[in-house]
Design a protein around this motif. Structure first.
Motif, PDB file in Angstrom:
ATOM      1  N   LYS A  98       3.704  28.525  27.035  1.00 32.30           N
ATOM      2  CA  LYS A  98       3.728  28.896  25.967  1.00 32.30           C
ATOM      3  C   LYS A  98       5.234  28.539  25.558  1.00 32.30           C
ATOM      4  CE  LYS A  98       1.559  33.053  26.182  1.00 32.30           C
ATOM      5  NZ  LYS A  98       1.976  34.615  25.717  1.00 32.30           N
ATOM      6  N   GLN A  99       6.529  27.838  26.017  1.00 34.72           N
ATOM      7  CA  GLN A  99       7.753  26.825  25.437  1.00 34.72           C
ATOM      8  C   GLN A  99       7.906  25.905  25.025  1.00 34.72           C
ATOM      9  OE1 GLN A  99      10.263  29.860  28.408  1.00 34.72           O
ATOM     10  NE2 GLN A  99      12.297  28.863  26.618  1.00 34.72           N
ATOM     11  N   LEU A 100       6.609  24.648  26.219  1.00 34.96           N
ATOM     12  CA  LEU A 100       6.405  23.428  26.001  1.00 34.96           C
ATOM     13  C   LEU A 100       5.373  23.426  25.260  1.00 34.96           C
ATOM     14  CD1 LEU A 100       5.968  22.634  30.113  1.00 34.96           C
ATOM     15  CD2 LEU A 100       7.627  21.513  28.511  1.00 34.96           C
ATOM     16  N   LEU A 101       4.662  24.718  25.032  1.00 34.55           N
ATOM     17  CA  LEU A 101       3.675  24.510  23.332  1.00 34.55           C
ATOM     18  C   LEU A 101       4.049  24.666  22.327  1.00 34.55           C
ATOM     19  CD1 LEU A 101       0.687  25.781  25.401  1.00 34.55           C
ATOM     20  CD2 LEU A 101       0.423  23.986  24.223  1.00 34.55           C
ATOM     21  N   ALA A 102       5.549  25.219  22.192  1.00 36.13           N
ATOM     22  CA  ALA A 102       5.728  25.455  21.048  1.00 36.13           C
ATOM     23  C   ALA A 102       6.532  23.703  20.558  1.00 36.13           C
ATOM     24  CB  ALA A 102       6.676  26.882  20.745  1.00 36.13           C
ATOM     25  N   SER A 103       7.114  23.920  21.981  1.00 35.34           N
ATOM     26  CA  SER A 103       7.882  22.327  21.379  1.00 35.34           C
ATOM     27  C   SER A 103       6.850  20.964  20.788  1.00 35.34           C
ATOM     28  CB  SER A 103       8.888  21.798  22.266  1.00 35.34           C
ATOM     29  OG  SER A 103       9.342  20.683  22.440  1.00 35.34           O
ATOM     30  N   THR A 104       5.826  21.755  21.592  1.00 35.96           N
ATOM     31  CA  THR A 104       5.027  20.469  21.195  1.00 35.96           C
ATOM     32  C   THR A 104       4.231  20.357  19.933  1.00 35.96           C
ATOM     33  OG1 THR A 104       3.905  20.090  23.067  1.00 35.96           O
ATOM     34  CG2 THR A 104       2.136  19.599  21.839  1.00 35.96           C
ATOM     35  N   MET A 105       4.146  21.896  18.828  1.00 37.78           N
ATOM     36  CA  MET A 105       3.834  21.940  17.738  1.00 37.78           C
ATOM     37  C   MET A 105       4.734  21.606  16.928  1.00 37.78           C
ATOM     38  SD  MET A 105       0.902  23.193  18.281  1.00 37.78           S
ATOM     39  CE  MET A 105       0.487  22.467  20.516  1.00 37.78           C
ATOM     40  N   SER A 106       5.569  21.540  16.853  1.00 44.13           N
ATOM     41  CA  SER A 106       7.246  21.314  16.425  1.00 44.13           C
ATOM     42  C   SER A 106       6.449  19.820  16.018  1.00 44.13           C
ATOM     43  CB  SER A 106       7.793  22.301  17.076  1.00 44.13           C
ATOM     44  OG  SER A 106       8.514  23.125  16.937  1.00 44.13           O
ATOM     45  N   ILE A 107       5.965  18.920  17.315  1.00 45.78           N
ATOM     46  CA  ILE A 107       6.515  17.467  16.981  1.00 45.78           C
ATOM     47  C   ILE A 107       4.999  17.496  16.808  1.00 45.78           C
ATOM     48  CG2 ILE A 107       5.723  15.713  18.827  1.00 45.78           C
ATOM     49  CD1 ILE A 107       6.772  16.631  20.986  1.00 45.78           C
ATOM     50  N   PHE A 108       4.011  17.674  16.681  1.00 43.74           N
ATOM     51  CA  PHE A 108       2.879  17.368  15.530  1.00 43.74           C
ATOM     52  C   PHE A 108       3.554  17.842  14.483  1.00 43.74           C
ATOM     53  CE2 PHE A 108      -0.761  18.809  19.190  1.00 43.74           C
ATOM     54  CZ  PHE A 108      -0.936  17.638  20.240  1.00 43.74           C
ATOM     55  N   ASP A 109       4.313  18.473  13.831  1.00 39.94           N
ATOM     56  CA  ASP A 109       4.543  19.409  12.477  1.00 39.94           C
ATOM     57  C   ASP A 109       4.900  18.008  12.048  1.00 39.94           C
ATOM     58  OD1 ASP A 109       3.133  21.167  12.904  1.00 39.94           O
ATOM     59  OD2 ASP A 109       4.554  22.815  12.993  1.00 39.94           O
ATOM     60  N   ARG A 110       6.329  17.248  12.248  1.00 45.36           N
ATOM     61  CA  ARG A 110       7.422  16.258  12.429  1.00 45.36           C
ATOM     62  C   ARG A 110       6.152  15.181  12.218  1.00 45.36           C
ATOM     63  NH1 ARG A 110      10.631  18.149  15.979  1.00 45.36           N
ATOM     64  NH2 ARG A 110      10.192  16.433  17.438  1.00 45.36           N
ATOM     65  N   TRP A 111       5.143  15.275  12.960  1.00 45.17           N
ATOM     66  CA  TRP A 111       4.179  14.101  12.835  1.00 45.17           C
ATOM     67  C   TRP A 111       3.052  13.591  11.757  1.00 45.17           C
ATOM     68  CZ3 TRP A 111       2.869  12.924  18.449  1.00 45.17           C
ATOM     69  CH2 TRP A 111       3.337  12.683  19.138  1.00 45.17           C
ATOM     70  N   GLY A 112       3.360  15.326  10.532  1.00 42.97           N
ATOM     71  CA  GLY A 112       2.182  15.112   9.957  1.00 42.97           C
ATOM     72  C   GLY A 112       1.042  14.696  10.356  1.00 42.97           C
ATOM     73  N   LEU A 113       0.171  15.312  11.099  1.00 37.40           N
ATOM     74  CA  LEU A 113      -0.549  14.976  11.945  1.00 37.40           C
ATOM     75  C   LEU A 113      -1.691  15.619  10.624  1.00 37.40           C
ATOM     76  CD1 LEU A 113      -0.871  14.661  15.387  1.00 37.40           C
ATOM     77  CD2 LEU A 113       0.069  13.089  14.123  1.00 37.40           C
ATOM     78  N   ARG A 114      -2.929  15.457  10.450  1.00 32.47           N
ATOM     79  CA  ARG A 114      -4.431  15.271   9.824  1.00 32.47           C
ATOM     80  C   ARG A 114      -5.198  16.124  10.926  1.00 32.47           C
ATOM     81  NH1 ARG A 114      -8.371  12.199   9.081  1.00 32.47           N
ATOM     82  NH2 ARG A 114      -9.022  14.216   7.096  1.00 32.47           N
ATOM     83  N   HIS A 115      -4.811  16.000  12.473  1.00 28.53           N
ATOM     84  CA  HIS A 115      -6.301  17.173  13.070  1.00 28.53           C
ATOM     85  C   HIS A 115      -5.558  16.295  14.378  1.00 28.53           C
ATOM     86  CE1 HIS A 115     -10.584  17.275  15.013  1.00 28.53           C
ATOM     87  NE2 HIS A 115      -9.419  18.479  14.608  1.00 28.53           N
ATOM     88  N   ALA A 125     -10.857  31.496  30.970  1.00 25.09           N
ATOM     89  CA  ALA A 125     -10.900  32.126  29.681  1.00 25.09           C
ATOM     90  C   ALA A 125      -9.136  31.977  29.614  1.00 25.09           C
ATOM     91  CB  ALA A 125     -11.393  34.016  30.069  1.00 25.09           C
ATOM     92  N   LYS A 126      -8.002  32.402  30.983  1.00 27.67           N
ATOM     93  CA  LYS A 126      -7.068  31.983  30.172  1.00 27.67           C
ATOM     94  C   LYS A 126      -6.279  30.946  30.241  1.00 27.67           C
ATOM     95  CE  LYS A 126      -2.370  31.391  33.390  1.00 27.67           C
ATOM     96  NZ  LYS A 126      -2.016  31.281  34.935  1.00 27.67           N
ATOM     97  N   HIS A 127      -6.789  29.841  29.734  1.00 29.03           N
ATOM     98  CA  HIS A 127      -6.504  28.645  29.445  1.00 29.03           C
ATOM     99  C   HIS A 127      -7.007  28.273  28.152  1.00 29.03           C
ATOM    100  CE1 HIS A 127      -5.935  27.164  34.265  1.00 29.03           C
ATOM    101  NE2 HIS A 127      -5.098  26.122  33.128  1.00 29.03           N
ATOM    102  N   VAL A 128      -8.336  28.994  28.280  1.00 23.76           N
ATOM    103  CA  VAL A 128      -8.709  28.624  26.633  1.00 23.76           C
ATOM    104  C   VAL A 128      -8.069  29.858  26.078  1.00 23.76           C
ATOM    105  CG1 VAL A 128     -10.554  29.384  24.929  1.00 23.76           C
ATOM    106  CG2 VAL A 128     -11.104  28.314  27.321  1.00 23.76           C
ATOM    107  N   GLY A 129      -7.434  31.003  25.900  1.00 21.71           N
ATOM    108  CA  GLY A 129      -6.997  31.885  24.898  1.00 21.71           C
ATOM    109  C   GLY A 129      -5.764  31.566  25.308  1.00 21.71           C
ATOM    110  N   LEU A 130      -4.649  30.910  25.889  1.00 20.41           N
ATOM    111  CA  LEU A 130      -3.548  30.428  25.707  1.00 20.41           C
ATOM    112  C   LEU A 130      -3.137  29.164  24.230  1.00 20.41           C
ATOM    113  CD1 LEU A 130      -0.520  30.001  26.308  1.00 20.41           C
ATOM    114  CD2 LEU A 130      -1.599  27.868  28.114  1.00 20.41           C
TER     115      LEU A 130
END
Length: 315
Positions: A98-115, A125-130
């Motif tokens: 979750k911490q690694l993913l939170a950092s990743t979402m910040s990178i995506f936001d800085r990059w301004g990606l469409r998708h 189910a564990k991976h999909v749910g995460l």
């Protein structure tokens, strides 16, 4: 037991690459039940060549200075994806991912990606749910397939590395125009420049009367994502519109000729939403060896559409 507050997130260091690669093998090998988990992926590596690429960021998780996990974040113009995301098995279910993913979402936001998207285990189910908790939605399956071409029958393909500098630059820009027409802003320039600079494969090009019909980034050789025993098509695309299916077939011919010249099988992924592309590959004898689900944010088609003739798998 370490708490999430004791885990620090930051860029992966060059000195940590070997350990990061070991963790990738150990984590996936353990999850998949490989008898010796470190045998997972053989001589292939998804870490070093990506870490050295300008369009990629690799983020590390550390506890007390010890590397315990990492995530690779890749940008293809207006589209981005992450993976592999791996954590030492002894740290599973402790919030590291979750911490690694939170950092990743910040990178995506800085990059301004469409998708953005990812490839994960459809049965977990564990991976999909995460990933759903971060706004990703499971859509169509992506099939990773292999095919062993017979002795080279197609003409030798045009390879980007053999072009003169000026022609090469023109070809790279034309590839970007081709992908932009498939999905606004989709751009493989970073991937193309990386494979040439690191000599981890080549880019196959097909033309009709001087017009670029299709291209594919084919990875093969020591230190590459394909290793020495496979030609891994990291990305391929054929120009859309009337005749796109036939242009896709010719691209597959060219990729198979490239693999045949090196005496190795082809590995290539295609999302099942690209129905005609998927059916064409299966009709040629490509066999599914792995399948996962493509999860996307926002919950939209992107370039996973019936009219898209694209090869990739977001691993």
């Amino acid at each position: 037991m370490p708490t999430s507050s004791a885990i620090k997130i930051g860029p992966l260091k060059q000195s940590e690459l070997e350990e990061a690669d070991r963790i990738v093998r150990l984590a996936f090998g353990t999850f998949l039940g490989v008898p010796n988990p470190l045998d997972f992926m053989g001589d292939r590596t998804f870490m070093t060549s990506r870490w050295r690429s300008s369009h990629v960021k690799v983020i590390a998780a550390r506890e007390g200075g010890r590397l315990i996990g990492s995530i690779v974040v890749t940008r293809w113009g207006s589209f981005g994806f992450f993976g592999p995301l791996t954590v030492l098995p002894e740290y599973w279910d402790r919030g590291v991912a979750k911490q690694l993913l939170a950092s990743t979402m910040s990178i995506f936001d800085r990059w301004g990606l469409r998708h953005t998207g990812l490839f994960t285990f459809a049965q977990s189910a564990k991976h999909v749910g995460l990933y759903q908790s971060f706004g990703y939605w499971p859509r169509y399956l992506t099939a990773v397939m292999t095919f062993t071409p017979q002795a080279q029958r197609a003409p030798a393909p045009v390879l980007l590395s053999t072009l003169k500098k000026e022609q090469r630059e023109q070809a790279i820009q034309t590839c970007a125009k081709l992908t932009h027409k498939i999905d606004k802003g989709l751009d493989l320039t970073g991937e193309i420049r990386s494979v040439l600079a690191q000599r981890t494969g080549d880019v196959v090009l097909t033309y009709t009367r001087g017009i670029l019909d299709a291209f594919a980034v084919c990875l093969h050789g020591p230190g590459s994502e394909g290793g020495e025993k496979l030609c891994y098509i990291k990305f391929g695309a054929a120009r859309g519109g009337a005749g796109a299916g036939e242009r896709f077939d010719i691209l597959l011919d060219a990729c198979e000729a490239f693999a045949s010249s090196r005496g190795v099988p082809v590995e290539a992924g295609v999302n099942a939403a690209r129905e005609d592309a998927y059916r064409r590959m299966r009709s040629r004898g490509y066999q599914v060896v792995i399948q996962g689900v493509a999860m996307q944010r926002p919950h939209a088609d992107g370039f996973n559409r019936p009219d898209a003739y694209v090869i990739d798998d977001w691993r």
